[in-house]
Scaffold this motif. Structure first.
Motif, PDB file in Angstrom:
ATOM      1  N   SER A  63     -85.325 -19.456  34.653  1.00  0.00           N
ATOM      2  CA  SER A  63     -86.732 -19.497  35.497  1.00  0.00           C
ATOM      3  C   SER A  63     -86.654 -18.615  36.701  1.00  0.00           C
ATOM      4  O   SER A  63     -87.677 -17.972  37.207  1.00  0.00           O
TER       5      SER A  63
ATOM      6  N   GLY B  90     -87.407 -24.079  37.387  1.00  0.00           N
ATOM      7  CA  GLY B  90     -88.448 -24.659  36.377  1.00  0.00           C
ATOM      8  C   GLY B  90     -88.386 -25.910  36.018  1.00  0.00           C
ATOM      9  O   GLY B  90     -88.179 -26.390  35.058  1.00  0.00           O
TER      10      GLY B  90
ATOM     11  N   VAL C 203     -88.692 -26.847  30.172  1.00  0.00           N
ATOM     12  CA  VAL C 203     -88.924 -26.002  31.336  1.00  0.00           C
ATOM     13  C   VAL C 203     -90.426 -26.329  31.727  1.00  0.00           C
ATOM     14  O   VAL C 203     -91.245 -26.549  31.170  1.00  0.00           O
TER      15      VAL C 203
ATOM     16  N   LEU D 197     -93.013 -25.076  34.594  1.00  0.00           N
ATOM     17  CA  LEU D 197     -93.263 -23.920  35.526  1.00  0.00           C
ATOM     18  C   LEU D 197     -94.544 -23.926  36.341  1.00  0.00           C
ATOM     19  O   LEU D 197     -94.704 -22.822  37.187  1.00  0.00           O
TER      20      LEU D 197
END
Length: 339
Positions: A149, A210, A301, A303
């Motif tokens: 990330s 993330g 994840v 984001l």
């Protein structure tokens, strides 16, 4: 005691996991989609968990160099014999020498005598090594959150900065290796920098980002000599609508465990500004469930806040690269260190 301990471990191994938080479905922004593409690539099984000294390292370095070059950067090693990739070694387990690399890129400024700014994100993870804790038969620690990330953010920050007006100060980008072994790549950079270390007026680190949805608050973990930098961060947060919260015991425990600390102990102003570290509930859940485990995969994840932090860092680095907004007395013209 040994039998009892084994029984306890066996029970824990088969204990059901607590249910994961399910965030509401939403359409991803173009920036989130770009970040997700990078994370999905770097955290795929093909990279083997990005362990230093493996085929996964070579794939990682190839990808990062290609992406940073395409973004508009040039090599920042100042060493024609090691374009983009700065080799270094460290002593690993059982005193075995590990050979690995840092990636160093640069966005040239118009006034290098005013110093330089550095953005850092570590590229390595645990691969299939002894430190990787398996998960339901999965043996690869892919490191999607930690730290694909951060690498994704670095690529997109580089892309946006390169598209903007040319900065006054040079901006360097360090994708460090050996972080998981004790910040080895960051310490190698401080010991053998491409330009004198005291030329760096600010260092920003991206790590484990993330986790959180859009519009999440952020926290600043700062080393010493960051008073002027903190003022700039506060102003940039106010101007960009980012809410800053105070550090707590959990995230402060990571201050000396992230790459910025290698610079802080060398009297270089260094900070990590993170939405993930500020989100105490999600950060604690990540540490309990996925940190250094094979379960740290792209499917977990989030984001949204990472995209916010890309925009924030673009604004922050743009200001840090200007003597008008981060004043410092002019220095002698920067010249590259001898290789």
């Amino acid at each position: 005691m040994a039998v009892g301990a084994f029984a306890l471990l066996a029970a824990c191994a088969h204990a059901p996991e607590p249910p994961r938080e399910v965030l509401p479905a939403r359409e991803l922004s173009p920036l989130e989609q770009a970040l997700h593409t990078h994370v999905a690539e770097l955290a795929s099984d093909r990279y083997g968990g990005r362990e230093v000294g493996t085929e996964g390292e070579a794939l990682t370095l190839d990808y990062l160099q290609a992406q940073l070059e395409a973004a508009g950067l040039e090599s920042g090693t100042h060493d024609p014999g090691h374009d983009w990739r700065k080799p270094f070694s460290f002593e690993g387990r059982r005193k075995k020498t590990v050979q690995t690399h840092n990636i160093i890129g640069r966005l040239p400024g118009t006034g290098p005598r005013f110093g330089a700014v550095l953005l850092v994100a570590h590229w390595d993870h645990l691969g299939q090594g002894r430190e990787c804790r398996r998960h339901r038969g999965d043996r690869i620690c892919n490191g999607a959150i930690d730290n694909a990330s951060g690498l994704a953010m670095m690529i997109e920050i580089a892309r946006q900065l390169a598209k903007g007006p040319r900065p006054v100060r040079d901006i360097y980008f360090l994708a460090s290796g050996g972080e998981e072994a004790g910040l080895k790549g960051a310490y190698d950079f401080t010991a053998d920098p491409p330009v004198p270390l005291d030329k760096f007026v600010a260092v920003f680190n991206l790590d484990t980002e993330g986790l959180s949805p859009p519009s999440s608050p952020a926290v600043v973990l700062a080393g010493p000599r960051t008073e002027g930098l903190m003022e700039l961060i506060d102003k940039t947060a106010n101007d960009t609508g980012v809410t800053l919260v105070a550090p707590n015991e959990r995230n402060l425990a990571f201050l000396k465990r992230q790459d910025g600390w290698a610079f802080a102990v060398n009297d270089v102003p260094a900070v990590i500004v993170s939405a993930a570290f500020a989100d105490d509930a999600r950060f604690a859940a990540f540490l309990d469930r996925d940190y250094h485990r094979a379960s740290d995969g792209v499917e977990h994840v989030e984001l949204g806040a990472a995209a916010d932090m890309v925009a924030f860092h673009v604004a922050l680095i743009t200001r840090a690269a200007s003597p008008a907004t981060l004043p410092q007395a002019p220095r002698d013209e920067i010249s590259a260190n001898d290789p």
